[in-house]
Design a protein around this motif. Sequence first.
Motif, mmCIF file in Angstrom:
data_model
loop_
_atom_site.group_PDB
_atom_site.id
_atom_site.type_symbol
_atom_site.label_atom_id
_atom_site.label_comp_id
_atom_site.label_asym_id
_atom_site.label_seq_id
_atom_site.Cartn_x
_atom_site.Cartn_y
_atom_site.Cartn_z
ATOM 1 N N LEU B 23 0.839 -1.202 0.000
ATOM 2 C CA LEU B 23 0.000 0.000 0.000
ATOM 3 C C LEU B 23 0.873 1.251 0.000
ATOM 4 O O LEU B 23 1.889 1.299 0.690
ATOM 5 N N GLU B 28 -4.332 12.744 -3.051
ATOM 6 C CA GLU B 28 -4.865 12.952 -4.387
ATOM 7 C C GLU B 28 -5.604 14.290 -4.398
ATOM 8 O O GLU B 28 -5.843 14.901 -3.358
ATOM 9 N N THR B 37 -6.540 15.433 -0.677
ATOM 10 C CA THR B 37 -7.180 14.509 0.263
ATOM 11 C C THR B 37 -6.382 13.206 0.325
ATOM 12 O O THR B 37 -5.772 12.807 -0.661
ATOM 13 N N PRO B 38 -6.346 12.570 1.502
ATOM 14 C CA PRO B 38 -5.583 11.329 1.641
ATOM 15 C C PRO B 38 -6.035 10.272 0.641
ATOM 16 O O PRO B 38 -7.216 10.189 0.308
ATOM 17 N N PHE B 40 -5.280 6.132 -0.830
ATOM 18 C CA PHE B 40 -4.698 4.825 -0.525
ATOM 19 C C PHE B 40 -4.545 4.048 -1.823
ATOM 20 O O PHE B 40 -5.535 3.711 -2.461
ATOM 21 N N ARG B 42 -3.254 0.782 -3.869
ATOM 22 C CA ARG B 42 -2.828 -0.605 -3.704
ATOM 23 C C ARG B 42 -2.448 -1.261 -5.032
ATOM 24 O O ARG B 42 -1.815 -2.286 -5.057
ATOM 25 N N TYR B 63 -2.583 7.167 9.739
ATOM 26 C CA TYR B 63 -3.108 5.962 9.085
ATOM 27 C C TYR B 63 -2.173 4.758 9.204
ATOM 28 O O TYR B 63 -2.456 3.689 8.675
ATOM 29 N N ARG B 67 -1.915 -1.291 11.399
ATOM 30 C CA ARG B 67 -2.013 -1.749 10.028
ATOM 31 C C ARG B 67 -1.098 -2.952 9.855
ATOM 32 O O ARG B 67 0.051 -2.918 10.306
#
Lengths: 339, 317
Positions: B23, B28, B37-38, B40, B42, B63, B67
């Motif tokens: 990840l 973005e 904005t955050p 994620f 993958r 974040y 995890r």
Amino acid sequence: MKTKTIKKKDIASFLDTLLTRYEVFAPVERDERVVFEAIGAGSEATLDYQNTTMPPKGILFPQTEQLFSYRSTKDTADIAVPSFKEKPQLIFGIRPCDARSFLLFDHAFDGDPYYINRRGNTLLVSIGCTHPQAPCFCTSVGGGPFSEEGSDLLLIETGDQYLIQIVTDRGAQLLEESGFKDAGKDALTLAQKMIKTAEASMGAGIEIDGLKEKLDSSFENPIWQELTEKCLGCGVCTYLCPTCHCFDMVDEAEGSTGERIRIWDSCQFPLFTLQASGVNPRPTVKERFRQRIMHKFSYMIESYNQIGCVGCGRCITECPVNLDIRQVVHTISKLEALS
Amino acid sequence: MPEVTKKIREIARSLLQEKKVDLVIGFEQGTLPLRATPCFVRGEKEVDRLVWDSFCENNLATYLIKRAERVAIIAKGCDVRTIVELIKENQISRDQVVIIGIPCQGMFDRRQVEAVLQGKEIQEVTEKDGQLILRGGSFKETLKRDTFLYPSCITCTHRNPVIYDLLVGDPVPELSTDPYQDVEEFEARSAEERWEYLIKEFTRCIRCYACRNACPLCYCQECFVDSSSPPWIGKTTDESDTAIFHLMRAFHVAGRCTECGACERACPVGVDIRKLNRKLARDVKERFGYESGVSLEQVTPLATFKPDDPEEFMVNP
Ligand code: SF4
Ligand code: SF4
Ligand code: SF4
């Protein structure tokens, strides 16, 4: 419908007259922010604002409210309920989305004397939005920048004056003896033009058609995990939402005296659904965020036949991580049904 | 496309391709002007969502906690300091994260910009040579980026990541101004004035806990504010309940807070949260010679005890 006009420069003195009969809440500037507050003079109010960060919902549904207090002795208990404020009140300069939000509260607090008394005693004078902002999407949830739903009077900005649309009898009474002129044809045409321009300037918003069915069939869809991964699980979107109305009760006791207090609560908090057994049916932000969306776009439609969002855009502007409710709704409405 | 964005995408792509991480956490484009904005990522297909601009204000380290995946994270100077603290507090392990460090020139304070625009709506934002060009229907405004930085960026002492696996962009000069000038001014006031200031700030608080949730170091499994039995703290918004929340939180992050300012940026009502935190940070620095998040080796003051500690607070109450 009857319409009157008022010159912008006469607003302050109009408010001063209202202040003789009403407690008036209006947008005022405080520390470089605009907030709704009880005013002492008409000149304190500003109508030159977009929308307040905090919705005016606290005026009818305070964040912290004592429901009763008690004092007990060996065999008696005296219970005192706070007295109801007799003086009628008025919220001046509220935005049409926020005025509509109280129609949802009316369902949610049906039978609640604290709310009902205050509500029956409160008039709403709203101001239409000449310049809807980027996060606004009232038009896609049944409202509009000049929606009069829920208001007693609606002001429409037309140059150096406002057109006053009289929506209810109570609203009409506010204008009795005001001496305001009936609106002429020019003012009416100009107002129509302002309304059209404002509505046309609004973004695409959200798609409501079929959304409820989509949501109901997507409860277990793994997309929720993805959609909520960045959510912090804070209370911003719910506390700032004019339609969110969940609350908690706390008892503050000291010896033989104490009080019961109602406070705002948020479905985004871990404690919200924590059960006495220690089990939490909504253990992570995924379930909590989903609840918020389901409540607004499915459950409230079931219970009240009304969408639980008025499109004010506050949750979009102030979410610390820009988790945009419009995007969430859009993603859901584009989902293929899970078989 | 800005060079840094391009580099970030290249790195993310190859890390995912070579299966070095599962990840990548980055930013973005947001849905509003002046927002990122955050994000994620993958899969390689998603890599092109990643961006870097003056609006990457969130501290993504939040974040990383709990995890299981191997993660690459885009981290500014302050974010890296938090990651260092989290490693030292055993919340993440060093080999689980690939730190993509970015020398940072400060992030743009969107609320300040909005205040200047007074409701005029921005339709397009471009960044060039330290300037931000905002365009709307009827206006064009050019702002110098340095005059609109977040307060935390103005007092930042480590714009360059203190540790990293990969560095994107050239190192930037550190600021030479005294970072604690505001704290000194605050200390110079009388006790009454200080209290009056803090209470005025706290009473604006709506207890939404965005500050706590945005803070990567607020990771307690059960926060004292979330406990109902026993209720450690009153839940109302009256002065004393709210003050206690802020005072307790300040103590809980004392000697740990990396002054990233994530709390304050998250606050919807503009409470000055950093004042107390920074006062404590400076005390810790002066008394224990400890600055949080700047070295992996230095032992955190709350995790150690020195027999020769002067313990002034015991003898001079
Ligand atoms: S969506 Fe945003 S505002 Fe709402 S709980 Fe999540 S982080 Fe907070
Ligand atoms: S959900 Fe968001 S947009 Fe809708 S009424 Fe609430 S705060 Fe406004
Ligand atoms: S984010 Fe601001 S309003 Fe929310 S709890 Fe923290 S200080 Fe209070």
